[in-house]
Design a protein around this motif. Structure first.
Motif, PDB file in Angstrom:
ATOM      1  N   MET A 134       6.130   2.899  29.799  1.00 12.74           N
ATOM      2  CA  MET A 134       4.756   2.656  29.448  1.00 12.74           C
ATOM      3  C   MET A 134       4.164   3.682  28.420  1.00 12.74           C
ATOM      4  O   MET A 134       3.315   3.452  27.578  1.00 12.74           O
ATOM      5  CB  MET A 134       3.982   2.582  30.688  1.00 12.74           C
ATOM      6  N   ALA A 135       4.741   4.867  28.625  1.00 11.84           N
ATOM      7  CA  ALA A 135       4.168   5.896  27.753  1.00 11.84           C
ATOM      8  C   ALA A 135       4.554   5.783  26.380  1.00 11.84           C
ATOM      9  O   ALA A 135       3.664   5.849  25.293  1.00 11.84           O
ATOM     10  CB  ALA A 135       4.767   7.328  28.121  1.00 11.84           C
ATOM     11  N   THR A 136       5.665   5.031  26.123  1.00 11.56           N
ATOM     12  CA  THR A 136       6.293   4.680  24.650  1.00 11.56           C
ATOM     13  C   THR A 136       5.440   3.559  24.051  1.00 11.56           C
ATOM     14  O   THR A 136       4.937   3.501  23.102  1.00 11.56           O
ATOM     15  CB  THR A 136       7.787   4.538  24.848  1.00 11.56           C
ATOM     16  N   TYR A 137       5.401   2.484  25.071  1.00 16.11           N
ATOM     17  CA  TYR A 137       4.820   1.403  24.646  1.00 16.11           C
ATOM     18  C   TYR A 137       3.349   2.021  24.091  1.00 16.11           C
ATOM     19  O   TYR A 137       2.882   1.279  22.996  1.00 16.11           O
ATOM     20  CB  TYR A 137       4.421   0.426  25.712  1.00 16.11           C
ATOM     21  N   LEU A 138       2.588   2.611  24.917  1.00 19.04           N
ATOM     22  CA  LEU A 138       1.358   2.832  24.507  1.00 19.04           C
ATOM     23  C   LEU A 138       1.341   3.837  23.289  1.00 19.04           C
ATOM     24  O   LEU A 138       0.178   3.826  22.478  1.00 19.04           O
ATOM     25  CB  LEU A 138       0.358   3.509  25.785  1.00 19.04           C
ATOM     26  N   ARG A 139       2.219   4.749  23.076  1.00 18.38           N
ATOM     27  CA  ARG A 139       2.170   5.525  22.060  1.00 18.38           C
ATOM     28  C   ARG A 139       2.361   4.744  20.805  1.00 18.38           C
ATOM     29  O   ARG A 139       1.675   5.074  19.680  1.00 18.38           O
ATOM     30  CB  ARG A 139       3.157   6.617  22.248  1.00 18.38           C
ATOM     31  N   GLU A 140       3.092   3.611  20.858  1.00 17.96           N
ATOM     32  CA  GLU A 140       3.365   3.119  19.621  1.00 17.96           C
ATOM     33  C   GLU A 140       2.116   2.078  19.356  1.00 17.96           C
ATOM     34  O   GLU A 140       1.729   1.958  18.177  1.00 17.96           O
ATOM     35  CB  GLU A 140       4.532   2.129  19.895  1.00 17.96           C
ATOM     36  N   VAL A 141       1.393   1.322  20.415  1.00 20.61           N
ATOM     37  CA  VAL A 141       0.156   0.821  19.788  1.00 20.61           C
ATOM     38  C   VAL A 141      -0.996   1.712  19.339  1.00 20.61           C
ATOM     39  O   VAL A 141      -1.573   1.178  18.605  1.00 20.61           O
ATOM     40  CB  VAL A 141      -0.461  -0.292  20.847  1.00 20.61           C
ATOM     41  N   GLN A 142      -0.902   2.849  19.762  1.00 28.15           N
ATOM     42  CA  GLN A 142      -1.883   3.766  19.006  1.00 28.15           C
ATOM     43  C   GLN A 142      -1.706   4.082  17.716  1.00 28.15           C
ATOM     44  O   GLN A 142      -2.528   4.350  16.837  1.00 28.15           O
ATOM     45  CB  GLN A 142      -1.693   5.067  19.693  1.00 28.15           C
ATOM     46  N   LEU A 143      -0.393   3.579  16.991  1.00 33.61           N
ATOM     47  CA  LEU A 143      -0.420   3.656  15.524  1.00 33.61           C
ATOM     48  C   LEU A 143      -1.334   2.788  14.921  1.00 33.61           C
ATOM     49  O   LEU A 143      -1.839   3.244  13.745  1.00 33.61           O
ATOM     50  CB  LEU A 143       1.253   3.383  14.965  1.00 33.61           C
ATOM     51  N   LEU A 144      -1.586   1.699  15.406  1.00 29.91           N
ATOM     52  CA  LEU A 144      -2.519   0.791  14.894  1.00 29.91           C
ATOM     53  C   LEU A 144      -3.855   1.745  14.823  1.00 29.91           C
ATOM     54  O   LEU A 144      -4.908   1.479  13.769  1.00 29.91           O
ATOM     55  CB  LEU A 144      -2.974  -0.198  15.553  1.00 29.91           C
ATOM     56  N   SER A 145      -4.563   2.024  16.019  1.00 31.38           N
ATOM     57  CA  SER A 145      -5.744   2.853  15.922  1.00 31.38           C
ATOM     58  C   SER A 145      -5.877   4.213  15.130  1.00 31.38           C
ATOM     59  O   SER A 145      -6.871   4.469  14.959  1.00 31.38           O
ATOM     60  CB  SER A 145      -6.089   3.037  17.464  1.00 31.38           C
ATOM     61  N   GLU A 146      -4.737   4.769  14.955  1.00 29.91           N
ATOM     62  CA  GLU A 146      -4.551   6.044  14.202  1.00 29.91           C
ATOM     63  C   GLU A 146      -4.605   5.826  12.698  1.00 29.91           C
ATOM     64  O   GLU A 146      -5.208   6.648  11.918  1.00 29.91           O
ATOM     65  CB  GLU A 146      -3.332   6.834  14.823  1.00 29.91           C
ATOM     66  N   TYR A 147      -4.050   4.608  12.246  1.00 24.88           N
ATOM     67  CA  TYR A 147      -3.851   4.415  10.908  1.00 24.88           C
ATOM     68  C   TYR A 147      -4.714   3.278  10.314  1.00 24.88           C
ATOM     69  O   TYR A 147      -5.037   3.416   9.276  1.00 24.88           O
ATOM     70  CB  TYR A 147      -2.447   4.464  10.619  1.00 24.88           C
ATOM     71  N   TYR A 148      -4.211   2.025  10.922  1.00 24.72           N
ATOM     72  CA  TYR A 148      -5.009   1.073  10.430  1.00 24.72           C
ATOM     73  C   TYR A 148      -6.267   0.947  10.569  1.00 24.72           C
ATOM     74  O   TYR A 148      -7.113   0.572   9.649  1.00 24.72           O
ATOM     75  CB  TYR A 148      -4.270  -0.393  10.953  1.00 24.72           C
ATOM     76  N   MET A 149      -6.908   0.945  11.679  1.00 24.19           N
ATOM     77  CA  MET A 149      -8.344   1.095  11.797  1.00 24.19           C
ATOM     78  C   MET A 149      -9.070   1.989  10.813  1.00 24.19           C
ATOM     79  O   MET A 149     -10.302   1.473  10.302  1.00 24.19           O
ATOM     80  CB  MET A 149      -8.638   1.322  13.409  1.00 24.19           C
ATOM     81  N   PRO A 150      -8.836   3.351  10.879  1.00 21.39           N
ATOM     82  CA  PRO A 150      -9.537   4.118   9.977  1.00 21.39           C
ATOM     83  C   PRO A 150      -9.357   3.735   8.397  1.00 21.39           C
ATOM     84  O   PRO A 150     -10.202   3.763   7.452  1.00 21.39           O
ATOM     85  CB  PRO A 150      -9.002   5.464  10.101  1.00 21.39           C
ATOM     86  N   ALA A 151      -8.301   3.059   8.024  1.00 19.18           N
ATOM     87  CA  ALA A 151      -7.875   2.663   6.726  1.00 19.18           C
ATOM     88  C   ALA A 151      -8.779   1.487   6.331  1.00 19.18           C
ATOM     89  O   ALA A 151      -9.280   1.472   5.118  1.00 19.18           O
ATOM     90  CB  ALA A 151      -6.432   2.492   6.576  1.00 19.18           C
ATOM     91  N   MET A 152      -9.148   0.777   7.388  1.00 20.72           N
ATOM     92  CA  MET A 152     -10.000  -0.533   7.121  1.00 20.72           C
ATOM     93  C   MET A 152     -11.274  -0.033   7.267  1.00 20.72           C
ATOM     94  O   MET A 152     -12.012  -1.083   7.294  1.00 20.72           O
ATOM     95  CB  MET A 152      -9.388  -1.475   7.911  1.00 20.72           C
TER      96      MET A 152
END
Length: 325
Positions: A134-152
């Motif tokens: 679970m920790a790995t799954y969640l860390r990976e989906v955080q990449l969208l919130s860390e990079y895509y969301m601010p970029a957009m």
């Protein structure tokens, strides 16, 4: 692309004196690759995995596991772990992706062979590696919130995002049963002269759910796989192993998780590393993600995406937004 420092001494120490060294296409990491050609020894591939950015030991470990279980990973000829140099078997240049671009009539047979490997891997005791938890799954989906969301320029509640994914992924929290190669797709499968398929780029393998590599193969970030072919190959896989509704839900869930992660990674490759070409893959990734979110098991996740990343935002490019801003 200049060869790594100390290469001549490394090659000479292992019998490749005066070999020709030619660069070959790399990947999204700090790793670099060279083809080594010798009139007496033949050909090999040199992996340059320079520390501290890269560590070739996981690659070597997984390669030995795969070859020890009758899969086709490159044989390791020589290593210098301190310098990050690995000399390995040359699988040639016939990647699955380019072969199918030129020979579309082979598509069904080639994909069936790739799925056969997943089936055999599921029946093989897993490699000694970390769990896909679970920790790995969640860390990976955080990449969208860390990079895509601010970029957009999109706002959201981080705690809500984390909670929705935690709930959605909970059925898979304790499912760590098979070796998961993680990047098993048409650019990492080589078609060998003996008719076998060779596997490369597996150093990030974990122990997790068998549906993940199916998603990686059939929802390919870099090659269009038609919904019809995906459905046909899922029927083929189900006939080989037997699945139920829980597996179908896991496939959609892991597809959504992986595609969310990849959108974040491709945005990071542009924003952090200046590799703008990866943004061209985002329309494909959104199409795949939307198909996964349509599964009933992902209704809460779909609602979050529909609220915070509406369709018009998904069709926009971070580059254009940044230029206009």
């Amino acid at each position: 692309m200049a060869p790594p420092e100390g290469l001549d001494a490394f090659l000479a120490a292992h019998g490749w004196t005066e070999a020709r060294v030619l660069p070959v296409a790399g990947d999204a990491s700090f790793r670099r690759y060279f083809r080594v050609e010798s009139d007496t020894r033949g050909k090999a591939i040199l992996m340059d995995a320079p520390p501290p950015h890269e560590d070739p030991r996981p690659f070597i470990h997984i390669a030995q596991y795969l070859n020890g279980n009758q899969f086709r990973a490159p044989e390791i000829f020589a290593t210098d772990l301190a310098c990050g140099l690995v000399l390995l078997e040359d699988f040639g240049d016939r990647r699955m992706r380019e072969h199918l671009d030129m020979n579309p009539q082979d598509e069904v047979a080639v994909y069936r062979a790739a799925i056969d490997a997943i089936v055999r891997l599921s029946a093989t005791p897993p490699v000694e590696s970390q769990p896909y938890d679970m920790a790995t799954y969640l860390r990976e989906v955080q990449l969208l919130s860390e990079y895509y969301m601010p970029a957009m320029g999109l706002t959201f509640d981080a705690a809500e995002y984390h909670a929705i994914w935690t709930q959605a992924l909970s059925p898979l929290a304790e499912y760590q049963k098979v070796t998961v190669l993680r990047d098993y797709h048409a650019e990492n499968i080589m078609l060998l002269d003996d008719g076998q398929q060779g596997i490369i780029d597996f150093q990030d393998a974990l122990v997790g759910h068998p549906a993940y590599d199916l998603v990686s193969l059939l929802q390919d970030a870099r090659r269009d796989v038609s919904p019809e072919l995906e459905a046909e190959m899922l029927v083929y896989y189900r006939a080989a192993v037997g699945t139920d509704a829980d597996f179908d839900a896991a496939y959609a869930l892991l597809g959504a998780q992986r595609n969310t992660k990849v959108i974040g990674i491709f945005t990071r490759l542009w924003k952090r590393d200046g590799k703008e070409r990866y943004l061209s893959f985002l329309p494909r990734m959104w199409g795949l993600l939307e198909r996964d979110l349509a599964h009933p098991a992902l209704a809460p996740v779909k609602a979050w995406f529909d609220t915070h990343i509406p369709p018009e935002a998904r069709r926009s490019s971070p580059v254009d937004l940044n230029k206009n801003g």
